[in-house]
Scaffold this motif. Sequence first.
Motif, PDB file in Angstrom:
ATOM      1  N   ARG A  38     -13.508 -24.867 -10.343  1.00  0.00           N
ATOM      2  CA  ARG A  38     -13.895 -23.512 -10.741  1.00  0.00           C
ATOM      3  C   ARG A  38     -13.415 -22.482  -9.722  1.00  0.00           C
ATOM      4  NH1 ARG A  38     -18.567 -24.040 -14.421  1.00  0.00           N
ATOM      5  NH2 ARG A  38     -19.554 -22.177 -13.664  1.00  0.00           N
ATOM      6  N   ASP A  39     -13.538 -22.835  -8.442  1.00  0.00           N
ATOM      7  CA  ASP A  39     -13.136 -21.875  -7.412  1.00  0.00           C
ATOM      8  C   ASP A  39     -11.634 -21.624  -7.460  1.00  0.00           C
ATOM      9  OD1 ASP A  39     -13.870 -20.266  -5.051  1.00  0.00           O
ATOM     10  OD2 ASP A  39     -12.497 -21.639  -4.045  1.00  0.00           O
ATOM     11  N   THR A  40     -10.872 -22.693  -7.670  1.00  0.00           N
ATOM     12  CA  THR A  40      -9.415 -22.541  -7.778  1.00  0.00           C
ATOM     13  C   THR A  40      -9.063 -21.657  -8.970  1.00  0.00           C
ATOM     14  OG1 THR A  40      -9.163 -24.742  -6.847  1.00  0.00           O
ATOM     15  CG2 THR A  40      -7.251 -23.823  -7.980  1.00  0.00           C
ATOM     16  N   PHE A  41      -9.779 -21.854 -10.041  1.00  0.00           N
ATOM     17  CA  PHE A  41      -9.559 -21.054 -11.246  1.00  0.00           C
ATOM     18  C   PHE A  41      -9.698 -19.559 -10.930  1.00  0.00           C
ATOM     19  CE2 PHE A  41     -11.233 -18.860 -14.968  1.00  0.00           C
ATOM     20  CZ  PHE A  41     -10.426 -19.326 -15.997  1.00  0.00           C
ATOM     21  N   ILE A  42     -10.764 -19.241 -10.208  1.00  0.00           N
ATOM     22  CA  ILE A  42     -11.021 -17.824  -9.897  1.00  0.00           C
ATOM     23  C   ILE A  42      -9.936 -17.276  -8.981  1.00  0.00           C
ATOM     24  CG2 ILE A  42     -12.633 -16.263  -8.764  1.00  0.00           C
ATOM     25  CD1 ILE A  42     -14.854 -18.281  -9.655  1.00  0.00           C
ATOM     26  N   ARG A  43      -9.518 -18.099  -8.014  1.00  0.00           N
ATOM     27  CA  ARG A  43      -8.502 -17.613  -7.074  1.00  0.00           C
ATOM     28  C   ARG A  43      -7.131 -17.520  -7.754  1.00  0.00           C
ATOM     29  NH1 ARG A  43     -11.153 -17.328  -2.339  1.00  0.00           N
ATOM     30  NH2 ARG A  43     -13.131 -18.409  -2.443  1.00  0.00           N
ATOM     31  N   ASP A  44      -6.859 -18.438  -8.653  1.00  0.00           N
ATOM     32  CA  ASP A  44      -5.601 -18.340  -9.411  1.00  0.00           C
ATOM     33  C   ASP A  44      -5.607 -17.091 -10.287  1.00  0.00           C
ATOM     34  OD1 ASP A  44      -4.598 -20.583  -8.301  1.00  0.00           O
ATOM     35  OD2 ASP A  44      -4.947 -21.888 -10.016  1.00  0.00           O
ATOM     36  N   MET A  45      -6.764 -16.789 -10.788  1.00  0.00           N
ATOM     37  CA  MET A  45      -6.898 -15.582 -11.611  1.00  0.00           C
ATOM     38  C   MET A  45      -6.548 -14.349 -10.770  1.00  0.00           C
ATOM     39  SD  MET A  45     -10.343 -14.332 -13.531  1.00  0.00           S
ATOM     40  CE  MET A  45     -10.330 -15.286 -15.001  1.00  0.00           C
ATOM     41  N   ASP A  46      -6.947 -14.376  -9.519  1.00  0.00           N
ATOM     42  CA  ASP A  46      -6.622 -13.254  -8.645  1.00  0.00           C
ATOM     43  C   ASP A  46      -5.117 -13.171  -8.393  1.00  0.00           C
ATOM     44  OD1 ASP A  46      -8.081 -11.189  -6.821  1.00  0.00           O
ATOM     45  OD2 ASP A  46      -6.459 -12.013  -5.600  1.00  0.00           O
ATOM     46  N   THR A  47      -4.479 -14.328  -8.308  1.00  0.00           N
ATOM     47  CA  THR A  47      -3.021 -14.334  -8.135  1.00  0.00           C
ATOM     48  C   THR A  47      -2.338 -13.699  -9.346  1.00  0.00           C
ATOM     49  OG1 THR A  47      -3.338 -16.424  -6.992  1.00  0.00           O
ATOM     50  CG2 THR A  47      -1.085 -15.818  -7.535  1.00  0.00           C
ATOM     51  N   LEU A  48      -2.834 -14.037 -10.515  1.00  0.00           N
ATOM     52  CA  LEU A  48      -2.269 -13.443 -11.734  1.00  0.00           C
ATOM     53  C   LEU A  48      -2.501 -11.934 -11.755  1.00  0.00           C
ATOM     54  CD1 LEU A  48      -3.411 -16.128 -14.315  1.00  0.00           C
ATOM     55  CD2 LEU A  48      -1.094 -15.750 -13.466  1.00  0.00           C
ATOM     56  N   LYS A  49      -3.642 -11.550 -11.263  1.00  0.00           N
ATOM     57  CA  LYS A  49      -3.937 -10.113 -11.182  1.00  0.00           C
ATOM     58  C   LYS A  49      -2.915  -9.414 -10.289  1.00  0.00           C
ATOM     59  CE  LYS A  49      -6.332  -8.423  -8.026  1.00  0.00           C
ATOM     60  NZ  LYS A  49      -7.385  -8.275  -6.995  1.00  0.00           N
ATOM     61  N   GLN A  50      -2.606 -10.054  -9.160  1.00  0.00           N
ATOM     62  CA  GLN A  50      -1.598  -9.470  -8.277  1.00  0.00           C
ATOM     63  C   GLN A  50      -0.262  -9.321  -8.999  1.00  0.00           C
ATOM     64  OE1 GLN A  50      -1.322 -11.587  -4.469  1.00  0.00           O
ATOM     65  NE2 GLN A  50      -3.432 -12.250  -4.709  1.00  0.00           N
ATOM     66  N   GLY A  51       0.086 -10.354  -9.781  1.00  0.00           N
ATOM     67  CA  GLY A  51       1.339 -10.301 -10.524  1.00  0.00           C
ATOM     68  C   GLY A  51       1.337  -9.181 -11.557  1.00  0.00           C
ATOM     69  N   PHE A  52       0.218  -9.009 -12.217  1.00  0.00           N
ATOM     70  CA  PHE A  52       0.091  -7.952 -13.223  1.00  0.00           C
ATOM     71  C   PHE A  52       0.244  -6.588 -12.552  1.00  0.00           C
ATOM     72  CE2 PHE A  52      -2.429  -7.199 -17.427  1.00  0.00           C
ATOM     73  CZ  PHE A  52      -1.589  -6.144 -17.756  1.00  0.00           C
ATOM     74  N   LEU A  53      -0.454  -6.430 -11.448  1.00  0.00           N
ATOM     75  CA  LEU A  53      -0.367  -5.151 -10.728  1.00  0.00           C
ATOM     76  C   LEU A  53       1.067  -4.879 -10.290  1.00  0.00           C
ATOM     77  CD1 LEU A  53      -1.703  -2.713  -9.328  1.00  0.00           C
ATOM     78  CD2 LEU A  53      -2.072  -4.181  -7.339  1.00  0.00           C
ATOM     79  N   LYS A  54       1.704  -5.919  -9.795  1.00  0.00           N
ATOM     80  CA  LYS A  54       3.086  -5.760  -9.329  1.00  0.00           C
ATOM     81  C   LYS A  54       3.995  -5.373 -10.499  1.00  0.00           C
ATOM     82  CE  LYS A  54       5.384  -5.990  -5.513  1.00  0.00           C
ATOM     83  NZ  LYS A  54       4.997  -5.100  -4.421  1.00  0.00           N
ATOM     84  N   ALA A  55       3.766  -6.002 -11.632  1.00  0.00           N
ATOM     85  CA  ALA A  55       4.581  -5.686 -12.814  1.00  0.00           C
ATOM     86  C   ALA A  55       4.405  -4.221 -13.206  1.00  0.00           C
ATOM     87  CB  ALA A  55       4.192  -6.602 -13.973  1.00  0.00           C
ATOM     88  N   VAL A  56       3.187  -3.741 -13.125  1.00  0.00           N
ATOM     89  CA  VAL A  56       2.930  -2.339 -13.474  1.00  0.00           C
ATOM     90  C   VAL A  56       3.602  -1.415 -12.456  1.00  0.00           C
ATOM     91  CG1 VAL A  56       1.124  -0.590 -13.721  1.00  0.00           C
ATOM     92  CG2 VAL A  56       0.788  -2.866 -14.686  1.00  0.00           C
ATOM     93  N   GLN A  57       3.455  -1.763 -11.187  1.00  0.00           N
ATOM     94  CA  GLN A  57       4.038  -0.906 -10.144  1.00  0.00           C
ATOM     95  C   GLN A  57       5.562  -0.888 -10.216  1.00  0.00           C
ATOM     96  OE1 GLN A  57       2.066  -2.780  -6.809  1.00  0.00           O
ATOM     97  NE2 GLN A  57       0.616  -1.080  -6.583  1.00  0.00           N
ATOM     98  N   LEU A  58       6.155  -2.066 -10.447  1.00  0.00           N
ATOM     99  CA  LEU A  58       7.622  -2.122 -10.535  1.00  0.00           C
ATOM    100  C   LEU A  58       8.117  -1.429 -11.801  1.00  0.00           C
ATOM    101  CD1 LEU A  58       8.296  -5.800  -9.401  1.00  0.00           C
ATOM    102  CD2 LEU A  58       8.924  -3.728  -8.164  1.00  0.00           C
ATOM    103  N   GLY A  59       7.392  -1.646 -12.874  1.00  0.00           N
ATOM    104  CA  GLY A  59       7.831  -1.087 -14.150  1.00  0.00           C
ATOM    105  C   GLY A  59       7.687   0.424 -14.207  1.00  0.00           C
ATOM    106  N   ARG A  60       6.605   0.913 -13.687  1.00  0.00           N
ATOM    107  CA  ARG A  60       6.365   2.355 -13.788  1.00  0.00           C
ATOM    108  C   ARG A  60       6.958   3.111 -12.613  1.00  0.00           C
ATOM    109  NH1 ARG A  60       6.200   3.729 -18.393  1.00  0.00           N
ATOM    110  NH2 ARG A  60       5.308   5.720 -17.730  1.00  0.00           N
ATOM    111  N   GLY A  61       7.079   2.460 -11.478  1.00  0.00           N
ATOM    112  CA  GLY A  61       7.704   3.107 -10.318  1.00  0.00           C
ATOM    113  C   GLY A  61       6.990   4.386  -9.933  1.00  0.00           C
ATOM    114  N   ASP A  62       7.796   5.418  -9.711  1.00  0.00           N
ATOM    115  CA  ASP A  62       7.236   6.696  -9.274  1.00  0.00           C
ATOM    116  C   ASP A  62       6.442   7.398 -10.379  1.00  0.00           C
ATOM    117  OD1 ASP A  62       8.453   6.248  -6.916  1.00  0.00           O
ATOM    118  OD2 ASP A  62      10.234   7.460  -7.357  1.00  0.00           O
TER     119      ASP A  62
END
Lengths: 284, 506
Positions: free
Chosen positions: A163-187
């Motif tokens: 369960r703990d790994t699941f939650i931490r992996d979820m956070d990794t995916l969140k980082q990826g999502f955020l990065k995708a938004v930041q890269l995609g939208r840029g300035d």
Amino acid sequence: MSDSAPTPFGRFRALAGWILLPLIAGILLSLLIPKPIIGVIYLKDAIYDGSAQDMITQLIYAREHPEVRAVVLVVNSPGGTVTDTESVYLEMARLRQTKPVVMMVEGMAASGAYYLAAGSDYVLAKPSSLVGNIGIIGYLPESPSVQEEVYSTGPYKTLGYPRDTFIRDMDTLKQGFLKAVQLGRGDRLKIGPEVVLRGEIWTGTTALKYGLIDAIGTQSQAFDQAAAMAHIAHYTTADLRTLTGLPIFVTSPFYYQAPDGRMTPYPNQSGLFYLYVPPTEEQP
Amino acid sequence: MKLTRILLAAAVLLVPLAARTLWFYQGIYTPAQPILTPDYESLQPPQSPLSTPLPPSPASAAVSERPQTNLLVDFTHGNWVSLKELEALTQPFEALGGRTVLSTDPYTFAEQLKNADAYLTAAATIPFTAQEAQLLTSFVQRGGRLAVICDPTRSYAASPTTDALMALSSCTASANLLLQPFDLAFADDYLYNLEENDGNFRHLILTDIQDSPLTQGVQQVIFYAAHSLKSSPQPLLRTSPTTRSSLTDTPAQSVVASLDASGQVLAVGDLSFLQTPNNLMADNQQWIARIAGFLASDPRPRTLAEYPYVFQRPVTLLVPADQTLEKGFITTLGAAQRQLALLNLPLTTAAQPVDGSDTLILGLYQDYEKLAPYLAAFDLEINLQSGGGILPPTPTEEAAPPAENEAAPTPSPELNLEDLLGSLETPSASGDSITIPGLGSVETASTGLVLYQAQPSGNTLILLAATEEGLSELANMLTSLGLSTCALQDNIAVCPLTGAATFGQG
């Protein structure tokens, strides 16, 4: 026989031979130059294996066919599974190397659907479209246990992960999502991570203010935008589903159907989702 | 000339091609910027915080010397929790010598609370009644400890479509009814932190820990979903200033665990830190051990109103060594043993009080002089006409009640069973009376007295009557009816035996 001045007929023959025939040939040849097409991909469902595979097929078609000069995604989706969303997102990134991709948000581009929006070159929405809900949702795996009649070769063979790994992996995916938004939208992105990651769903108007979309507009404006970005004119639009010969889309049971036949907004299977689950009275 | 014609033909050929091309295609698409996707390989999951070692357990000998502490665990208020989930807390509690008792029947709640030293209610979703809240308030005032745990993941969500009762059916609403007298209150929110958390926005890393026995050795606690406390007299755990409440969505420091002003009531806004493996993260195990220590700390002194739970240790019935046991006494002794066995307390006889035991004394009024060391604390005035006038017991140095932390009193060497139980042939004469401070005087012939004194060295219960028959009747009455037919004044109960007691001027 000596050379004589060309007769009118002779002149006409010369003109036809050296001008008209090449002109006709040129006209006929020019017909081989394809009329530019803006391929349209419709996503009006959750993103899961069936819908994602259809989208990928259409994206590949667009990339491999030169007459398709741009793609417009017309979306009304709450998102879907993590894997299928990422599959479509990465396929879109390949296509964007050569052709612009514009997203038109109709009703909703939430969660995974917004992941795809972030991976588009330009995003339009209606003032009342729902945009955002950036984040991941999922059911925790069960607590570890063993059963009398079920044997496996490892403690997480049946559960997948602690369960703990699941939650931490979820956070990794969140980082990826955020990065995708930041890269995609840029300035263009006007809000920081602390706001992006709140998971809020915004109206198109607010999303425009926050830089999550580029404009309020219609489908025809989305086509025009795609044409402008692809530097084409006098284009035609085509449903890529028709061009690719995909069968009529049949919804598969992504959502859990209650015993009374009522469709719920919850996925049928457990897992990780880029999915907007609207609030309801009842839990599954 | 021919070349010119060829060039002309070629030009004419290309014109339509160029025209159509330019008609449709006005440039070449190149991405405005490089198409970037996240570098997924570089993304790292947040790491678990390190745990610190558990504090050493107290030596078993030290634990066994103390009276057993009883923890009453609430399961009568729609508690959205299982005993298994509470094991992380009950196991260290029991390791400290405590005993866990489940409260599963609301009708026995008041009776069970009499024998409790601590009360734990977790994720209660059905409100406490006013009577229950009053009982628990009184329980705390008498030295009991109260732990109230709420969790935002274990609270029914109130919605506008539900009725008012349903809106009350949340842990915070239920707990706040209970906590109001202690100036503690949960907020109906959950806390989150998007900037500093343990893997998820609702996993709070708590490092602002106030000095308290409850937080000794605790440096970092992780809560996995927490309510804030909107009233907290003695905060124990506070969030970082970047934490937000769902009520306001603005960053502010919040309290998630607090004691009341007396230090006897603990309110904790999270339950999930008790679950495996959450209980093993950071210093959570230390924090749980401290809560267990709080619940298992010194037993609450009992009052006579809590009869039959006035004994907390093995009980010694004082019987002189040279005494012959008579039939009535054996019957009474057997009944007392059976009742105490239900409380898991053995009853044995001894000639003098035993260290580490509570004491039971059966006596007759006429033997008040020999019982003087035990009666001195009650300021009784015994008037036995047949025994030679008014004879109030006067505490002397020898007769003074045993002081705290001193050895238990040694009974008078003259004390024997014959003296204690008296003789059936010597009934108390009519007109004998006993005056009880604040209550009045009662006739001894038809009245039994129950006297109780709780001390750290041991509790003492004295049963007094005029005759052995009366003493047996009193003992049987206590066994079957308790003190329900008796008048109670502090730690003295006056019980009618063969007729109603007659009260005179006090």
